[in-house]
Design an enzyme around this catalytic site. Structure first.
Site, PDB file in Angstrom:
ATOM      1  N   CYS A 380     -13.054  -5.891  -1.811  1.00 29.87           N
ATOM      2  CA  CYS A 380     -12.801  -4.512  -1.401  1.00 29.87           C
ATOM      3  C   CYS A 380     -13.712  -3.548  -2.159  1.00 29.87           C
ATOM      4  CB  CYS A 380     -11.319  -4.182  -1.529  1.00 29.87           C
ATOM      5  SG  CYS A 380     -10.872  -2.786  -0.502  1.00 29.87           S
ATOM      6  N   HIS A 506      -8.865  -8.211   1.445  1.00 29.54           N
ATOM      7  CA  HIS A 506      -8.224  -8.771   0.246  1.00 29.54           C
ATOM      8  C   HIS A 506      -7.796 -10.221   0.492  1.00 29.54           C
ATOM      9  CE1 HIS A 506      -7.976  -5.065  -2.140  1.00 29.54           C
ATOM     10  NE2 HIS A 506      -7.874  -4.465  -0.963  1.00 29.54           N
ATOM     11  N   GLU A 508      -7.150 -12.340  -1.555  1.00 31.82           N
ATOM     12  CA  GLU A 508      -6.170 -12.791  -2.559  1.00 31.82           C
ATOM     13  C   GLU A 508      -4.731 -12.735  -2.044  1.00 31.82           C
ATOM     14  OE1 GLU A 508      -7.926  -9.997  -2.691  1.00 31.82           O
ATOM     15  OE2 GLU A 508      -6.891  -8.357  -3.734  1.00 31.82           O
TER      16      GLU A 508
HETATM   17  N1  GLN Z   1     -11.223   2.762  -3.106  1.00 28.25           N
HETATM   18  C1  GLN Z   1     -11.823   1.974  -2.063  1.00 28.25           C
HETATM   19  C2  GLN Z   1     -11.388   2.446  -0.690  1.00 28.25           C
HETATM   20  O1  GLN Z   1     -10.420   3.134  -0.550  1.00 28.25           O
HETATM   21  C3  GLN Z   1     -11.503   0.505  -2.242  1.00 28.25           C
HETATM   22  C4  GLN Z   1     -10.071   0.175  -2.031  1.00 28.25           C
HETATM   23  C5  GLN Z   1      -9.663  -1.144  -2.601  1.00 28.25           C
HETATM   24  O2  GLN Z   1     -10.380  -1.739  -3.379  1.00 28.25           O
HETATM   25  N2  GLN Z   1      -8.472  -1.614  -2.241  1.00 28.25           N
HETATM   26  O3  GLN Z   1     -12.017   2.106   0.289  1.00 28.25           O
END
Ligand code: GLN
Length: 545
Positions: A380, A506, A508
């Site tokens: 992410c 994600h 994970e």
């Molecule tokens: N802050 C980034 C976004 O909002 C990444 C979000 C995250 O890593 N879950 O896109």
């Protein structure tokens, strides 16, 4: 339909969630269809807006619900997928009751905790119990908390409604060891159970968290004072790996007791095979060893990157490999000589995150991994970081940045998603949940997944700016996964690098000890290759046993 309620006593952080998850795993092994859910007494509607300092990781479900990290344990230990129905807070309950009141649904009655709030709670239990044999509900917080009272009261009523034979209450409690006295103390447990009985709940089973074994004398004492048979006093001792818990609890007879109490012992006997033996064997006797740096900003917290750490362990299981996780504070990498620590690593992982604190350190880590051909895995924010780094140092767009960190950046390689621009509310408004991703054949991603179409869970507001994709590709970046409907970049890789891969989602949230996520498995595999085969030394092998 059978119900198990798990409450906690004395202190928080007792591992109620893990106890519930491990019990779920044991019941599933017997052939029962199990679902586990959590009720949290706080007034936030969900944990999505809470800081990692307050709450730890926010675990995202397939349907996009932002939930407590215990739901991660439930999904890792059992096979069922959970939904937003399985994560409930007082905030949700009150929100729903107040909406009903405004609609006039209570027909002029005074709206009260009993029966209106408790009815709402009971209704949710019935709803989530559909199509399973056993529903396990964990109640967050500690018995005696004011916030928790409506829940415990609702459970008492619920047991009366469905019949006490179909409900089991398990109280997870602390039996502390007092150094000065040199012994384990049962009084806190007695008092905590007394508190439950005051509200009308007599637990059937007491699961005692303790740092030292519970001897027969202590079991007798707890049995006597807490009004349960001796065999219902179950020791939940500390384990070196959480995946040992199903075995430890089985040894204590917890699942035998549960099926016996439900009258299901005949129909669902203890199976011969227990997959947890094999999982634990693989964790405890690895042949190799690697060091993985996790570069984040909440590294001092146990829970902020829970699923990431667990998934790394699963990646280790897949490679017969012990993984030493080196937690690195991104801000330390911004200091003079800060990058030194990266020299010792076989792989670098940058997990998700929000806000600009530490981002320059993360960018430095991505650069180090790219230039020194160290396996890099970005999750992410970790993808966004890798793209910013590549734009700055390969494409020479020196001001490249994310709109999140610098809204005025002249080179917004990471942009706010179009539909996010008009959103004001913070709760549950990110791009959340499971979306399809099409993989480019021949890439690291396609090789790892062994498929061309996958689904992964998301939680973000920003994305790769498509206006820069052509330039990035010409510079040597590979887009190996896209969202086919909207042409969003979901996975990137870098040419001429042994393993550099980052994902906008994600992964994970979909890894299990028995089914390690393919990308985590591939990342640890790549780290292992780099780490010169990393044959484990006899000493380490012994230590990890
Ligand atoms: N802050 C980034 C976004 O909002 C990444 C979000 C995250 O890593 N879950 O896109």
């Amino acid at each position: 339909m059978k119900y198990i309620f798990v409450t906690g006593g004395v202190v928080s952080s007792l591992g109620k969630g893990l106890t519930a998850a491990a019990l779920g795993a044991l019941l599933e092994l017997r052939g029962l269809k199990v679902r586990i859910q959590k009720f949290d007494p706080y007034l936030n509607v969900d944990p999505g807006t809470m800081s990692p300092f307050q709450h730890g990781e926010v675990y995202v479900l397939e349907d996009g619900a932002e939930t407590d990290l215990d739901l991660g344990h439930y999904e890792r230990f059992t096979s069922g997928k959970l939904s937003r129905l399985n994560s409930m807070s007082s905030g949700q309950i009150y929100e729903s009751v107040i909406q009903k009141e405004r609609r006039g649904a209570y027909l002029g009655n005074t709206v009260q905790v009993i029966p209106h709030v408790t009815n709402e709670i009971k209704e949710r239990i019935y709803q989530s119990a559909k199509d399973v044999d056993v529903l396990i509900t964990e109640i967050g917080g500690t018995t005696g908390d004011i916030e928790g009272l409506p829940f415990v009261e609702a459970l008492r009523q619920f047991a009366l409604e469905v019949g006490r034979n179909d409900c089991i209450f398990i109280h997870v409690t602390l039996v502390p060891f007092l150094q000065a006295a040199g012994e384990l103390k049962t009084k806190p447990t007695q008092q905590s159970v007394a508190k439950l009985r005051e509200i009308g709940i007599q637990p059937h089973i007491i699961a005692c968290r303790c740092e030292h074994p519970l001897d027969a004398g202590l079991r007798d004492k707890i049995s006597l004072f807490c009004n349960v048979p001796v065999k219902a006093v179950v020791q939940a001792a500390d384990v070196s790996s959480i995946y040992e818990l199903p075995l430890a609890l089985q040894k204590e007879g917890l699942d035998d007791l549960v099926v016996e109490l439900f009258g299901l012992a005949q129909k669902y006997p203890r199976p011969e095979k227990n997959i947890w033996h094999e999982i634990v064997r693989r964790i405890k006797t690895p042949a190799h060893e690697v060091s993985i740096g996790v570069v984040g900003k909440y590294i001092e917290l146990q829970d902020a990157y829970k699923s990431v750490y667990e998934s790394i362990t699963h990646g280790g299981i897949a490679n017969n490999c012990k993984v030493n996780i080196v937690r690195i504070d991104a801000e330390d990498l911004e200091k003079k000589d800060g990058l030194k620590i990266l020299k010792t690593l076989d792989g670098i992982l940058v997990p998700g995150g929000f806000g600009d604190r530490g981002t320059e350190g993360k960018i430095a880590a991505a650069r180090y991994a790219r230039e020194n051909k160290i396996p890099y895995y970005g999750l992410c924010l970790g993808l966004q970081i890798a793209v910013i780094e590549f734009a700055r140092n390969v494409l020479k767009l020196k001001d490249a940045n994310s709109m999140e960190f610098d809204p005025k950046t002249p080179e917004p390689v990471i942009n706010m998603m179009e539909e996010q621009k008009k959103i004001i509310d913070k709760g549950a408004t990110m791009r959340l949940g499971s979306y399809e991703c099409a993989l480019t054949p021949g890439t690291l991603a396609a090789k790892a997944y062994k498929q061309t179409s996958i689904r992964e869970r998301h939680r973000h507001r920003f994305e790769v700016n498509n206006a820069y994709v052509g330039q990035l590709q010409r510079g040597g970046m590979i887009v190996s996964g896209i969202n086919p409907r909207r042409n969003l970049v979901e996975i990137i890789e870098i040419k001429d690098h042994p393993w550099f891969l980052a994902v906008q989602f994600h992964p994970e949230f979909q890894s299990k000890p028995n089914i390690p996520h393919p990308l985590f498995a591939a990342f640890i595999g790549a780290a292992l290759k780099r780490g010169k085969g990393g044959k484990i030394s006899k000493k380490t092998a012994k230590r990890s046993k």
